[in-house]
Write a protein that holds these residues in place. Structure first.
Motif, PDB file in Angstrom:
ATOM      1  N   SER A  12     -21.676  63.316 -28.487  1.00 26.34           N
ATOM      2  CA  SER A  12     -23.084  63.512 -28.702  1.00 26.34           C
ATOM      3  C   SER A  12     -23.821  62.663 -27.837  1.00 26.34           C
ATOM      4  N   SER A  13     -25.128  62.915 -27.722  1.00 24.30           N
ATOM      5  CA  SER A  13     -25.914  62.125 -26.764  1.00 24.30           C
ATOM      6  C   SER A  13     -26.724  61.110 -27.454  1.00 24.30           C
ATOM      7  N   TRP A  14     -26.757  60.028 -26.891  1.00 30.78           N
ATOM      8  CA  TRP A  14     -27.678  58.778 -27.388  1.00 30.78           C
ATOM      9  C   TRP A  14     -28.755  58.624 -26.444  1.00 30.78           C
ATOM     10  N   ASN A  15     -29.096  59.595 -25.558  1.00 31.79           N
ATOM     11  CA  ASN A  15     -30.152  59.366 -24.638  1.00 31.79           C
ATOM     12  C   ASN A  15     -31.511  59.128 -25.156  1.00 31.79           C
ATOM     13  N   PRO A  17     -33.087  57.462 -28.304  1.00 31.99           N
ATOM     14  CA  PRO A  17     -33.087  56.309 -29.329  1.00 31.99           C
ATOM     15  C   PRO A  17     -33.822  56.808 -30.691  1.00 31.99           C
ATOM     16  N   ASP A  18     -34.847  57.910 -30.362  1.00 29.35           N
ATOM     17  CA  ASP A  18     -35.610  58.106 -31.660  1.00 29.35           C
ATOM     18  C   ASP A  18     -35.114  59.087 -32.192  1.00 29.35           C
ATOM     19  N   VAL A  19     -34.218  60.013 -31.740  1.00 24.29           N
ATOM     20  CA  VAL A  19     -33.728  61.041 -32.443  1.00 24.29           C
ATOM     21  C   VAL A  19     -32.941  60.585 -33.739  1.00 24.29           C
ATOM     22  N   ASP A  20     -33.189  61.353 -34.874  1.00 24.49           N
ATOM     23  CA  ASP A  20     -32.509  61.114 -35.895  1.00 24.49           C
ATOM     24  C   ASP A  20     -30.990  61.353 -35.842  1.00 24.49           C
ATOM     25  N   ASP A  21     -30.106  60.651 -36.534  1.00 23.84           N
ATOM     26  CA  ASP A  21     -28.631  61.012 -36.398  1.00 23.84           C
ATOM     27  C   ASP A  21     -28.300  62.291 -36.764  1.00 23.84           C
ATOM     28  N   PHE A  22     -28.669  62.654 -37.722  1.00 26.17           N
ATOM     29  CA  PHE A  22     -28.491  64.148 -37.875  1.00 26.17           C
ATOM     30  C   PHE A  22     -28.934  65.251 -36.906  1.00 26.17           C
ATOM     31  N   ASP A  23     -29.854  65.020 -35.961  1.00 23.03           N
ATOM     32  CA  ASP A  23     -30.029  65.786 -34.995  1.00 23.03           C
ATOM     33  C   ASP A  23     -29.810  65.644 -33.837  1.00 23.03           C
ATOM     34  N   ARG A  24     -28.883  64.576 -33.429  1.00 26.26           N
ATOM     35  CA  ARG A  24     -28.290  64.359 -32.231  1.00 26.26           C
ATOM     36  C   ARG A  24     -27.552  65.394 -31.501  1.00 26.26           C
ATOM     37  N   LEU A  26     -25.146  67.488 -28.420  1.00 27.33           N
ATOM     38  CA  LEU A  26     -24.138  66.997 -27.635  1.00 27.33           C
ATOM     39  C   LEU A  26     -24.328  66.757 -26.548  1.00 27.33           C
ATOM     40  N   ASN A  27     -23.621  65.790 -25.622  1.00 26.26           N
ATOM     41  CA  ASN A  27     -23.708  65.600 -24.421  1.00 26.26           C
ATOM     42  C   ASN A  27     -23.245  66.753 -23.461  1.00 26.26           C
ATOM     43  N   LYS A  28     -23.327  66.301 -22.171  1.00 25.72           N
ATOM     44  CA  LYS A  28     -22.409  67.184 -21.077  1.00 25.72           C
ATOM     45  C   LYS A  28     -20.982  67.238 -21.378  1.00 25.72           C
ATOM     46  N   ARG A  29     -20.473  66.169 -21.590  1.00 25.20           N
ATOM     47  CA  ARG A  29     -19.059  66.018 -21.849  1.00 25.20           C
ATOM     48  C   ARG A  29     -18.812  66.723 -22.975  1.00 25.20           C
ATOM     49  N   LYS A  57     -26.475  68.661 -36.372  1.00 18.08           N
ATOM     50  CA  LYS A  57     -26.494  69.216 -35.113  1.00 18.08           C
ATOM     51  C   LYS A  57     -25.207  69.247 -34.070  1.00 18.08           C
ATOM     52  N   ARG A  58     -24.687  68.133 -33.894  1.00 12.14           N
ATOM     53  CA  ARG A  58     -23.930  67.954 -33.133  1.00 12.14           C
ATOM     54  C   ARG A  58     -22.572  68.590 -33.642  1.00 12.14           C
ATOM     55  N   THR A  59     -22.164  68.647 -34.791  1.00 12.88           N
ATOM     56  CA  THR A  59     -21.054  69.132 -35.556  1.00 12.88           C
ATOM     57  C   THR A  59     -21.113  70.681 -35.619  1.00 12.88           C
ATOM     58  N   SER A  60     -22.406  71.210 -35.753  1.00  8.13           N
ATOM     59  CA  SER A  60     -22.669  72.850 -35.648  1.00  8.13           C
ATOM     60  C   SER A  60     -22.440  73.177 -34.545  1.00  8.13           C
TER      61      SER A  60
END
Length: 166
Positions: A12-15, A17-24, A26-29, A57-60
């Motif tokens: 997942s993307s950590w770009n 920092p204000d995005v809630d963990d649940f809403d992170r 996926l990143n390119k990789r 989000k990242r899991t779905s």
């Protein structure tokens, strides 16, 4: 026999920092690894008949990308709120509700619960970490998901993007 695939969400993307963990997202990789790992499962001859996923989000997103590779309709994915950052014991609650018509099931979830549950399932192998887009597979000698916990299980495989295909 029942086959269970435990699949951790893709990277997942950590770009932001204000995005809630649940809403992170996926990143390119992560977006590259998900279809690759779905293809690896098909090469092993294992494709789930049912997909259950955490709604994060990242899991779905991971589940939907892999489902597309398997020609599995994304509308048929079951999202279970309780899989979001759950303990190992929660997996058993979800598993006992699975219809016995399904023989192969994939559950998409998060660490540390997914690693803890993988280690709970078999004495044959111990792992330190299910990495992102990692797949841990076991087979249970039962005809009913309700009996999954008590059933004898055998380790099938553990695969992840940075591992060489064997």
């Amino acid at each position: 026999m029942k086959t269970l695939l435990l699949i951790r969400h893709a990277k997942s993307s950590w770009n932001d920092p204000d995005v809630d963990d649940f809403d992170r997202p996926l990143n390119k990789r992560g977006k590259q690894n998900a279809p690759e790992m779905a293809s690896r499962l098909m090469l092993r001859g294992v494709v789930p008949e049912l997909i259950i996923a955490s709604p994060a989000k990242r899991t779905s997103s991971t589940a939907k990308i892999m489902a597309k590779e398997w020609d599995y309709p994304k509308e048929a994915i079951l999202f279970e709120e309780e899989l979001y950052l759950c303990y190992a014991s929660t997996f058993l609650k979800v598993i006992t509700k699975i219809d016995d018509d399904f023989s192969a099931v994939a559950i998409f979830a998060h660490n540390p619960g997914i690693t803890d549950f993988a280690n709970y399932l078999t004495q044959e192998i111990r792992i330190d970490n299910v990495p992102t887009t990692g797949i841990f597979a076991v087979q249970a000698f039962t005809d009913s998901w309700k009996d999954f916990d008590r059933a004898r299980k055998t380790f099938l495989f553990f695969d992840y993007p940075k591992q060489e295909i064997v």
